[in-house]
Write a protein that holds these residues in place. Sequence first.
Motif, PDB file in Angstrom:
ATOM      1  N   TRP A   1      -0.663  -6.736   1.769  1.00 28.66           N
ATOM      2  CA  TRP A   1      -1.396  -5.868   0.856  1.00 28.66           C
ATOM      3  C   TRP A   1      -2.158  -6.665  -0.204  1.00 28.66           C
ATOM      4  O   TRP A   1      -3.121  -6.166  -0.789  1.00 28.66           O
ATOM      5  CB  TRP A   1      -0.440  -4.889   0.184  1.00 28.66           C
ATOM      6  N   SER A   2      -1.730  -7.897  -0.442  1.00 25.59           N
ATOM      7  CA  SER A   2      -2.493  -8.740  -1.381  1.00 25.59           C
ATOM      8  C   SER A   2      -3.765  -9.285  -0.733  1.00 25.59           C
ATOM      9  O   SER A   2      -4.691  -9.707  -1.425  1.00 25.59           O
ATOM     10  CB  SER A   2      -1.624  -9.906  -1.868  1.00 25.59           C
TER      11      SER A   2
ATOM     12  N   SER B   1      -6.651  -4.060   1.450  1.00 26.23           N
ATOM     13  CA  SER B   1      -6.263  -2.786   0.855  1.00 26.23           C
ATOM     14  C   SER B   1      -5.261  -2.097   1.775  1.00 26.23           C
ATOM     15  O   SER B   1      -5.113  -2.474   2.948  1.00 26.23           O
ATOM     16  CB  SER B   1      -7.495  -1.892   0.677  1.00 26.23           C
ATOM     17  N   PHE B   2      -4.602  -1.087   1.249  1.00 26.52           N
ATOM     18  CA  PHE B   2      -3.573  -0.415   2.036  1.00 26.52           C
ATOM     19  C   PHE B   2      -4.154   0.179   3.322  1.00 26.52           C
ATOM     20  O   PHE B   2      -3.591   0.012   4.414  1.00 26.52           O
ATOM     21  CB  PHE B   2      -2.915   0.685   1.204  1.00 26.52           C
TER      22      PHE B   2
ATOM     23  N   SER C   1      -5.069  -2.560   5.768  1.00 25.61           N
ATOM     24  CA  SER C   1      -3.883  -3.205   6.331  1.00 25.61           C
ATOM     25  C   SER C   1      -3.227  -2.338   7.397  1.00 25.61           C
ATOM     26  O   SER C   1      -2.659  -2.847   8.355  1.00 25.61           O
ATOM     27  CB  SER C   1      -2.877  -3.535   5.222  1.00 25.61           C
TER      28      SER C   1
END
Length: 433
Positions: free
Chosen positions: A37-38, A41-42, A45
């Motif tokens: 997630w780093s 984006s959610f 991902s």
Amino acid sequence: MEWYTVAIGLFALLMLLVSIGVPIPFALAGAALPFLWSIQSFSTSVVSSELQLWGVWFNYILLAIPLFVFLGELIGRSRVGSDLYRFLHSGVNVRGAAAYGSIGACAGFGAVSGSSMVGSLTIGGVALKEMLHLKYDRRLASGILAAGGTLSVLIPPSLIMIYYGIVTDQSIGNLFIAGIIPGIILTSMFVIIVLVWSRLHRSHVPDSDNATKLPRKRIIAALTTIGLIGFIIIASIYTGLATPTEAAAVAAVITFVLTACFGGLTFSGFVEALKRTMLTMGYVGLLLSAGTLFGFVVTYYRIPDELTSLITSMGLSPYVILAVVIVAYILLGMFLEPVSMTFITLPTIFPLIHAAGFDLIWFGVVYTVIMEIAVLTPPVGLNLYVIQGLAKDDVSVGDVIVGSLPFIGALVLLVLALLVVPEIALWLPEIMS
């Protein structure tokens, strides 16, 4: 983030999740997701995770794994494995026949199944109670069968070698070929251990085994099934007629036909074999999927490349690097089972081994032997608990551990022999090529 920050964070979070009892597949995914997630984006991902998982579940080579597992389960649910043991036990009129027969049966079973646990359960389920009834020492009996199951991992086909080949992109056929001579050597070493044990402790081995001989038809059925399946797998892969997946498929079909017609496989046994295969692959599938996410994060931050560059810049001897890797694996094997170790560590370790100048086929054999040590070392030695569970009232885990020690010593000696004489593993693949 720097690569070493991510590496430390991944490892620390993984160990934390494992230590609090989170199953390995979920621990792998749980450690990888925060770093994934780093990067993305959610929503992105989620899409990339789906693509990664799709690639795992539709990998043609991976189809060999459930097929070989199913093949081993069919043998285990029929009477072929137990008949092989009884033939070797009753057909050889020597002192300690049951012990030698157990080793021979484990080696024979290893030629058709690549699972250590299935090997220990199939042969041990018959042999342990028989040996205890014949007054064999419980430590010797349990140690033989716990260690004997490891022969299924080294003698091809081997599931660990398939996993290794997938992760390192090495020829599975060459890995199988490379394991033949070490497998024969290890089997011989196990026989020598039993011989020496019986001479040093004569009371641990009865003077004679009173065993009822099997009917000739069942002997022929067991030997034909094991021999034919082993020949199909070995010959088809080594001659290039079939890939490991194709060989596994053909062998699984023939195994079903032979065990159903001549091996006593019942419908309920067939259904149970299917269930056990699905249970095994459910776990392995989750592990593969989670390992893919974990590997994606590791690769994105170039952790294997950076770690390799860091260690090679230290100017260490290749054998020092190899020794550190082997010791680390032996220690890690006390707490993790082989499949988990393979998908957690190999993506990072094998580039380092390759950069040090070692042949990856040769290291695959060394790695496989180390994984055999892992299933025999407490506190998480799978084969120890499998064998102890077969005779809980007569054998303790301590008995199995003590009985396994000489065989662990043989595995360590085999690793040393492979280090000193790499041709033990490489000679046959070179001749075949």
